[in-house]
Design an enzyme around this catalytic site. Structure first.
Site, PDB file in Angstrom:
ATOM      1  N   LYS A  11      34.141  36.030  47.758  1.00  0.00           N
ATOM      2  CA  LYS A  11      33.459  34.477  46.894  1.00  0.00           C
ATOM      3  C   LYS A  11      33.704  34.965  45.626  1.00  0.00           C
ATOM      4  CE  LYS A  11      29.735  34.909  46.158  1.00  0.00           C
ATOM      5  NZ  LYS A  11      28.899  34.420  45.264  1.00  0.00           N
ATOM      6  N   ASP A 140      25.557  30.923  51.191  1.00  0.00           N
ATOM      7  CA  ASP A 140      27.062  31.080  50.423  1.00  0.00           C
ATOM      8  C   ASP A 140      27.954  30.706  51.832  1.00  0.00           C
ATOM      9  OD1 ASP A 140      26.364  31.387  48.395  1.00  0.00           O
ATOM     10  OD2 ASP A 140      26.488  33.661  48.091  1.00  0.00           O
TER      11      ASP A 140
END
Length: 282
Positions: A11, A140
């Protein structure tokens, strides 16, 4: 023996604006998530009892017990849907991404485990439902379930699509100085100044250039090598270079794969001790 596999895609935060501290100790943020076509590897096979084995370049010292997010996801989904739907599994996690690096390693691994279980045992569950189920394990993780470019607000778990941004296939280079940076202290050192929203109009790509990462300054205070990386990346002529998350990984986006590959070669010569990963945005 039947084996299943998934990837914990790396990410990156193309931008990260911190808007305020919350009473619960977290922070309200606005961030643009994107994902790279490389990351950690997860495999699993049927077993008499759950177990986790960790290997790979960055696997040393990580807990393989029930506190690992991968095993927490397995326990959570089995608790929700039952042992007759979610069997006992022997899981292997190959850590290719640095730890405490701002690229969602643990969250990406948790999301990959959730997708693996969904694909093979709970196929009726969509991404939105799966993200809602596992998001309490980490802010996240929700974004990492789909691992697609999206806008995150709240603590990062309230997601919306950004179809205006067509970034898939964009050549990307990740660089890390091989030094962990703890997320908590970086957020704690944020100066508390709200410098404004992430996007104020429809042209998201144009506004990326004036966006920022509000955690960059406190992260550099912890790890000065971040500033060195950003200086080096700026000289390699990407169209965007920034720190991801709470650091220490930085990224650079290029117009062409050849430009990215030339940058990789230059960094390998100048800084052979830095970790790099070349890829493309998903």
């Amino acid at each position: 023996m039947t084996a299943f596999s998934e990837t914990g895609w790396a990410k990156i935060n193309l931008a990260l604006h911190v808007r305020g501290r919350r009473p619960d100790g977290y922070h309200d943020i606005e961030t643009l998530f994107a994902f790279v076509d490389g990351g950690d590897a997860i495999s699993a096979e049927f077993a008499d009892a759950d177990g986790l084995t960790i290997d790979g370049e960055f696997g040393e010292g990580l807990s393989a017990g029930g506190d690992n997010l991968v095993m927490q996801v397995l326990a959570l989904l089995r608790g929700r849907y039952g042992a007759d739907r979610v069997p006992t599994l022997a899981v292997r996690l190959t850590k290719r991404l640095p730890v405490a690096a701002g690229i969602g390693g643990g969250s990406a691994d948790a999301a990959a485990m959730a997708r693996l279980i969904r694909t093979h045992f709970l196929p009726e569950i969509g991404d939105a439902t799966l993200a809602r189920l596992v998001s309490p394990l980490g802010a996240d993780i929700a974004a990492c379930v789909a691992s697609a470019t999206c806008l995150g607000v709240g603590v990062g778990e309230e997601l919306s699509e950004v179809p205006e941004l067509r970034l898939a296939g964009t050549p990307v280079l990740l660089v890390n100085p091989r030094r962990p940076v703890a997320t908590g202290p970086v957020f704690a050192a944020w100066d508390g100044i709200d410098r404004g929203p992430l996007f104020t109009g429809a042209d998201f790509r144009a506004q990326l250039f004036s966006a920022r990462n509000d955690l960059q300054r406190p992260a550099i205070a912890q790890c000065p090598a971040i500033a060195d990386i950003l200086l080096e990346l700026g000289g390699l002529r990407p169209w965007l270079a920034r720190m991801s998350g709470s650091g220490a990984t930085c990224f650079a986006l290029f117009d062409a794969a050849a430009e990215r590959d030339a940058a990789v070669a230059q960094l390998a010569e100048r800084h052979p001790d830095w970790w790099t990963m070349a890829g493309a945005l998903r």
